[in-house]
Motif scaffolding. Structure first.
Motif, short mmCIF file in Angstrom:
data_model
loop_
_atom_site.label_atom_id
_atom_site.label_comp_id
_atom_site.label_asym_id
_atom_site.label_seq_id
_atom_site.Cartn_x
_atom_site.Cartn_y
_atom_site.Cartn_z
N ASN B 92 121.69 56.26 49.88
CA ASN B 92 120.40 55.61 50.14
C ASN B 92 119.23 56.33 49.47
N PHE B 93 119.47 57.59 49.05
CA PHE B 93 118.36 58.38 48.51
C PHE B 93 118.45 58.47 47.00
N GLU B 94 117.28 58.48 46.39
CA GLU B 94 117.20 58.66 44.95
C GLU B 94 117.04 60.15 44.66
N VAL B 95 117.96 60.71 43.92
CA VAL B 95 117.91 62.14 43.62
C VAL B 95 117.58 62.33 42.14
N ILE B 96 116.67 63.25 41.87
CA ILE B 96 116.34 63.57 40.47
C ILE B 96 117.37 64.56 39.96
N ASP B 97 117.99 64.24 38.84
CA ASP B 97 119.04 65.09 38.28
C ASP B 97 118.72 65.31 36.81
N GLY B 98 119.52 66.12 36.18
CA GLY B 98 119.34 66.30 34.75
C GLY B 98 119.05 67.73 34.39
N PRO B 99 118.71 68.04 33.15
CA PRO B 99 118.54 67.06 32.06
C PRO B 99 119.89 66.55 31.54
N ASN B 100 119.92 65.31 31.06
CA ASN B 100 121.15 64.78 30.46
C ASN B 100 121.24 65.20 29.00
N ASN B 101 122.23 64.66 28.29
CA ASN B 101 122.46 65.11 26.90
C ASN B 101 121.29 64.83 25.98
N ASP B 102 120.43 63.87 26.38
CA ASP B 102 119.24 63.61 25.56
C ASP B 102 118.07 64.47 26.00
N THR B 107 117.13 59.68 37.51
CA THR B 107 117.43 59.58 38.94
C THR B 107 118.77 58.88 39.10
N ARG B 108 119.44 59.24 40.19
CA ARG B 108 120.74 58.63 40.51
C ARG B 108 120.83 58.57 42.02
N PRO B 109 121.74 57.75 42.55
CA PRO B 109 121.91 57.72 44.01
C PRO B 109 122.45 59.06 44.50
N GLY B 110 122.04 59.47 45.70
CA GLY B 110 122.44 60.77 46.24
C GLY B 110 123.93 60.85 46.52
N ARG B 111 124.44 62.07 46.52
CA ARG B 111 125.84 62.33 46.86
C ARG B 111 125.86 63.26 48.07
#
Lengths: 406, 259
Positions: B92-102, B107-111
């Protein structure tokens, strides 16, 4: 330690023992003649040894998970409490262990005061003990800073600021202690380093303390010397070891009560708030075991005066064997000293109580009277009392009073 | 030796009672009967689950809980949501993740392994949004307040009309149990603010009780394990000390019978 000779049975044992007499040492420790009339107040030496080792072992594990950094210390403690397997148990043993250590050391010290164990020929044991106590206070204080809560931070600020009262060089010393111009990350990392190191100094002093004890042997409740070792003493093992073990188990039951059912009751709730240099807590108080000294410190309006009294209150104890000149050791035979012993206990407890309260009004008055009395006890009452006191007749030997049943 | 000294202990007691009664005017926090109190204390599982609901739907709009992870909600001794429930809650929560390869944050759904998402990016943002007062992180709040659970519950239910001559500034509220009776948080709870799925009536007192239970667990997630282990340890120590006592008596008989 070489009064009895020990020869190992095996050839290898003899070969080894000639080169490093570890087996002789073990034999000395088991056979060590101990007065057979020791009461349970004498079991705290063993309990204290246990406390030191328990703190060192739990501390070793905690140091594997703790992060000594101003930004991470608080959450690393919570990481230990939440995510490390049995981390909560190890940390609660360690934090309550400090309190139990001090509880035991206070009983040990007051036992010595009551039975005159500091008197000749045991002055060095007493002074070594006081040095251990001083190091314990320093270690406990620095350990309390490590969780980097509000009380950690502000306690560190108050105590380190004391050094700034020293004339001329005070400010420089304080800056040097902090590693900067305020309590900050450099202060935390050096406190962590010293907190890990000091227990090894304590351990060394404990070994000297026991060594010095094994030269004249134990004092005992009636305070007279051992006359006939064969009649008055028992071998340390198994008679004293099992008694110490029993006392330790009772002590552990109380210890466990704190660890499992009231682990935070001896701490201050503000230390679960992360350190914030911009917000000063309303009342900054040290841990309970330092409160009497905190009361003494704050009883003087002048900062330097307070610091002098604070250190004086501890160093005065080192001169105790010479302040109290009574030849009779045990207070059982010293009717006057017995009374003043209890007044001193009440006085120290009262100082501890007002140390936890704001330094104002009635509390401040009690702190001042208590501080004055504390010094008067050692500097006036004891020297005078030990000269005028009419002591009661001493028994002829340790075995005698045991025989008559009382 | 200590028998003759009872009188001193009495004097001591008298002395403490005297100074105790002469100077103390703190606000008294009423005590409540919590299920987690006492040596066999346990959390009320459904109260913890309801408490979590109150936290997410009410408190979490201002208060962070940064030391907890969603996985904790499914762990033993806690609210014990099922694995699926925990996954659903986290998602239900939006989590800020990263940085990705670019090199971009995304943001992705929480785990379940994610920490609770905080309502504000930093302390300054939280203060700016709340009239200069920082809504404290709730992870160890119960342990960080004198009175613990009783205090939290009292403050939550302590909003009343101020006495007639009481001065309140703009954005400050009256609370019976807050120090100085002033609080910058408006009354967060009111009847039927949330709707419980288990049919419990969401009165103000019920919600306060549930969320306090939840916060106590959050501050002390291993409380149940601690009580259980403590019970075993103490029973063990008592039995062992009885055995050692009788061994000691037997051993010392050798010495005592010599006389």
């Amino acid at each position: 330690m070489s009064e009895h000779t020990y020869t190992p049975q095996s050839k290898f044992g003899k070969w080894f023992n000639d080169r490093l007499p570890l087996l002789s040492l073990a034999s000395h420790l088991t056979d060590y003649p101990t007065p057979k009339n020791l009461n349970y107040w004498w079991t705290f030496g063993g309990i204290l040894t246990f406390c030191l080792l328990s703190q060192m072992i739990t501390g070793l594990v905690l140091a594997m998970h703790y992060v000594a950094h101003a930004d991470m210390a608080f959450s690393s403690i919570e990481h230990i409490m939440r995510d490390v397997n049995y981390g909560w148990l190890i940390r609660y043993i360690h934090s309550n262990g400090a309190s139990m250590f001090f509880l035991a050391v206070y009983i040990h010290i007051f036992r010595s005061l009551f039975y005159g164990s500091y008197k000749s020929p045991r002055e060095i044991i007493w002074i070594l003990g006081m040095l251990i106590y001083l190091l314990m206070m320093a270690t406990a204080f620095m350990g309390y800073v490590l969780p980097w809560g509000q009380m950690s931070f502000w306690g560190a600020t108050v105590i380190t600021n004391l050094f700034s009262a020293i004339p001329l060089v005070g400010e420089s010393i304080t800056t040097w202690l902090w590693g900067g111009y305020a309590v900050d990350n450099p202060t935390l990392t050096r406190f962590f380093s010293l907190h890990y190191f000091f227990p090894f100094l304590i351990l060394g002093l404990v070994i000297l303390h026991i060594w010095a004890l094994h030269v004249p042997g134990n004092n005992n409740p009636i305070g007279i010397d051992v006359e006939k070792p064969s009649k008055d003493t028992v071998p340390f093992h198994p008679y004293i070891t099992i008694k110490d073990l029993f006392a330790l188990l009772i002590f552990l039951i109380i210890f466990s009560g704190f660890i499992f059912f009231a682990p935070n009751i001896l701490g201050h709730s503000d230390n679960y708030i992360e350190a914030n240099p911009l917000v000063t807590p309303k009342h900054i108080v040290p841990e309970w075991y330092l409160l009497p000294f905190y009361a003494i410190l704050r009883s003087v309006p002048d900062k330097l005066g307070g610091v002098v009294l604070l250190f004086g209150s501890i160093f005065i104890l080192m001169a105790l064997p010479w302040l109290d000149s009574s030849k009779v050791r045990s207070s059982i035979f010293r009717p006057l000293n017995r009374i003043f012993f209890w007044i001193l206990i009440v006085n120290v407890l009262a100082l501890g109580y007002v140390g936890a309260m704001p330094a104002e009004g009635l509390y401040l008055l009690i702190a001042r009277v208590g501080t004055a009395y504390y010094f008067a006890h050692f500097l006036i009452i004891l020297p005078v009392l030990s000269r005028i006191e009419k002591t009661q007749p001493l028994p002829l030997s340790i075995t005698d009073p045991v025989l008559t049943g009382k | 030796m200590f028998k003759s000294n009872k009188i001193y202990i009495k004097i001591l007691l008298f002395f403490f009672i005297l100074i105790n009664s002469s100077v103390s005017e703190e606000i008294k926090i009423p005590e409540h009967d919590w299920s987690f109190k006492g040596i066999t204390g346990k959390f009320d599982r459904s109260s913890l689950q309801r408490g979590y609901q109150v936290y997410t739907e009410v408190c979490s709009s201002c208060h962070s809980m940064s030391l907890l992870s969603y996985r904790n909600l499914g762990e033993k001794g806690g609210p014990e949501f099922s694995v699926e429930q925990v996954k659903a809650i986290a998602a239900n929560f939006e989590v800020i993740d990263g940085p990705n390869n670019d090199g971009e944050m995304f943001t992705r759904p929480g785990r379940p392994s994610d920490k609770f998402v905080s309502p504000y990016p930093n302390v300054q943002a939280a203060m700016a949004a709340n009239g200069g007062a920082y809504p404290p992180d709730m992870s160890v709040l119960v342990k960080a307040r004198k009175g613990g659970a009783d205090y939290i519950y009292s403050v939550l239910t302590g909003y009343t009309e101020p006495p007639t001559n009481f001065d309140l500034e703009e954005g400050v509220y009256y609370n019976r149990y807050m120090e100085g009776n002033k609080i910058k948080m408006s009354n967060p709870l009111s009847d039927d603010l949330v709707s419980y799925s288990d049919g419990t009536k969401a009165t103000e007192a019920q919600m306060a009780k549930d969320v306090t239970t939840f916060l106590t667990w959050a501050a002390e997630p291993h409380l149940e394990a601690r009580h259980k282990l403590g019970f075993k340890v103490i029973i063990f120590l008592i039995i062992l000390s009885i055995l050692v006592y009788f061994s000691m008596r037997r051993l010392w008989l050798r010495i005592d019978s010599k006389e």
